[in-house]
Design a protein around this motif. Structure first.
Motif, PDB file in Angstrom:
ATOM      1  N   CYS A  12       0.360  11.431   5.495  1.00 15.91           N
ATOM      2  CA  CYS A  12       1.172  11.096   6.655  1.00 15.91           C
ATOM      3  C   CYS A  12       2.547  11.733   6.471  1.00 15.91           C
ATOM      4  CB  CYS A  12       1.166   9.571   6.732  1.00 15.91           C
ATOM      5  SG  CYS A  12       2.564   8.751   7.378  1.00 15.91           S
TER       6      CYS A  12
ATOM      7  N   HIS B 204      -1.179   5.531   1.687  1.00 15.56           N
ATOM      8  CA  HIS B 204      -0.998   4.138   2.107  1.00 15.56           C
ATOM      9  C   HIS B 204      -2.048   3.677   3.110  1.00 15.56           C
ATOM     10  CE1 HIS B 204       1.866   6.725   4.281  1.00 15.56           C
ATOM     11  NE2 HIS B 204       1.631   6.005   5.338  1.00 15.56           N
TER      12      HIS B 204
ATOM     13  N   CYS C 285      -2.654   5.559  10.076  1.00 14.61           N
ATOM     14  CA  CYS C 285      -1.304   5.013  10.055  1.00 14.61           C
ATOM     15  C   CYS C 285      -0.608   5.202  11.406  1.00 14.61           C
ATOM     16  CB  CYS C 285      -0.562   5.737   8.949  1.00 14.61           C
ATOM     17  SG  CYS C 285       1.115   5.276   8.726  1.00 14.61           S
TER      18      CYS C 285
HETATM   19 ZN   LIG Z   1       1.940   6.582   7.233  1.00 16.65          ZN
END
Ligand SMILES: [Zn+2]
Ligand SMILES: [Zn+2]
Length: 334
Positions: A6, A27, A127
């Motif tokens: 990301c 994450h 995300c």
């Molecule tokens: Zn992220």
């Protein structure tokens, strides 16, 4: 199975966040439960078993007894919150997704991917989808309202999709390069604007598309400081502006409080992190709408662990809209 790369990972790579380096990044991840010990269940009490395909909210250990958790009801600002792939050092254990295995600490709530939701669709949204859901929630978007989305990265793309799914009227995607704008149309944008237009022309066009008033809602997801000022110029009087693109410090911008905020009666809100309910609903949304929203196609690069640096470069140079780390396969790029 997959862990995403990301924009935050690019910031982490450049040392721009205050975390205990060295870390294991990653994450948002999807994986198969390889080994389970003790009683583990999802929020409905259904047991999580070995072999289940699961994901989990990276943000956990919000304390539940500080001012932000209990009084402000804003656990994303809880000082005790911990985040897989970000706030843990590598010495704390396998607490990041760019690894062959992740340890789910006791109490981390896993979500089994529903039947019909492919891991590729979920991680394609990933995300950015969760952040987008939080931003669209904050915008209190109503049926038929016009939305301008500044930024055509993974967050902006999912904001476009969720706005369209929410019944927005005009959905204007602003960004670059052109292939991302073409993708935004597939996500549900009714109109796109290239950054090759100068800002005054873009603002004029948004006004023209909204009866001369400006958009009801403008969501900034670009990370460019000047986009916040543009957002305030694009929104109608009394409209809502959400800022979710500044996860790291990209510098200041000059605003004119009288003309851009006070006199316009604008509602301006910042969006930081996500709560469990955003994550849980994002899984539900991906399962329900994954056949019509091309989240899976957002992934344009897959990298083995040994090519993580290439994955970071692809995201940073915008040659990949979304890159994945695929830890347990040999290196190849799709
Ligand atoms: Zn992220
Ligand atoms: Zn707390």
């Amino acid at each position: 199975m997959y862990s995403e790369v990301c924009g935050t990972d690019v910031h982490l790579h450049h040392g721009k966040l205050d975390v205990p380096y060295p870390i294991i990044p990653g994450h948002v991840s999807v994986g198969i439960v390889a080994a389970a010990r003790g009683q583990i269940s999802d929020i409905d009490g259904s047991p999580i078993k070995e072999g289940d395909v699961v994901t989990f909210l990276d943000v956990h250990e919000t304390c539940g007894h500080c001012y932000h958790c209990l009084v402000a009801n804003q656990p994303t600002r809880c000082p005790s919150r911990r985040v897989y792939g970000i706030t843990y050092g590598a010495r704390d254990g396998l607490l990041g997704g760019w690894a062959e295995a992740i340890w789910m600490k006791p109490g981390v709530k896993m979500i089994r991917l529903p039947k019909g939701l492919s891991p590729e669709t979920f991680i394609g949204g990933g995300c950015g989808l969760v952040t987008a859901l939080h931003a669209v929630d904050l915008a209190h978007l109503r049926l038929g309202e016009s939305v301008a989305v500044l930024g055509a990265g993974p967050v902006g793309q999912s904001i476009v999709a969720l706005s369209a799914l929410s019944g927005a009227g005009e959905v204007i995607a602003v960004g670059a390069p052109d292939d991302r704008l073409a993708f935004a149309r597939r996500m549900g944008a009714t109109h796109t604007q290239s950054l090759s237009m100068d800002a005054p022309a873009r603002i004029d066009e948004v006004r023209a598309l909204s009866g001369g008033r400006g958009a009801d809602v403008v969501i900034e997801a670009s990370g460019a400081p000047e986009a916040v000022s543009n957002a305030l110029d694009m929104v109608r009087d009394g409209g809502r502006v959400i800022v979710c693109g500044h996860y790291t410090d990209n510098g200041p911008v000059e605003l004119h409080p009288h003309w851009q905020i006070n006199r316009k009666h604008v509602e301006l809100r910042g969006c930081w992190g996500s709560q469990y309910h955003h994550f849980h609903r994002a899984v539900e949304i991906a399962a329900r709408f994954g056949d019509r929203v091309p989240w899976a196609e957002m992934v344009s690069g897959r990298y083995g662990l040994d090519r993580a640096a290439d994955a970071l470069r692809a995201v940073e140079t915008r040659s990949a809209l979304k890159a994945l780390i695929v830890p347990n396969q040999g290196s190849n790029t799709m």
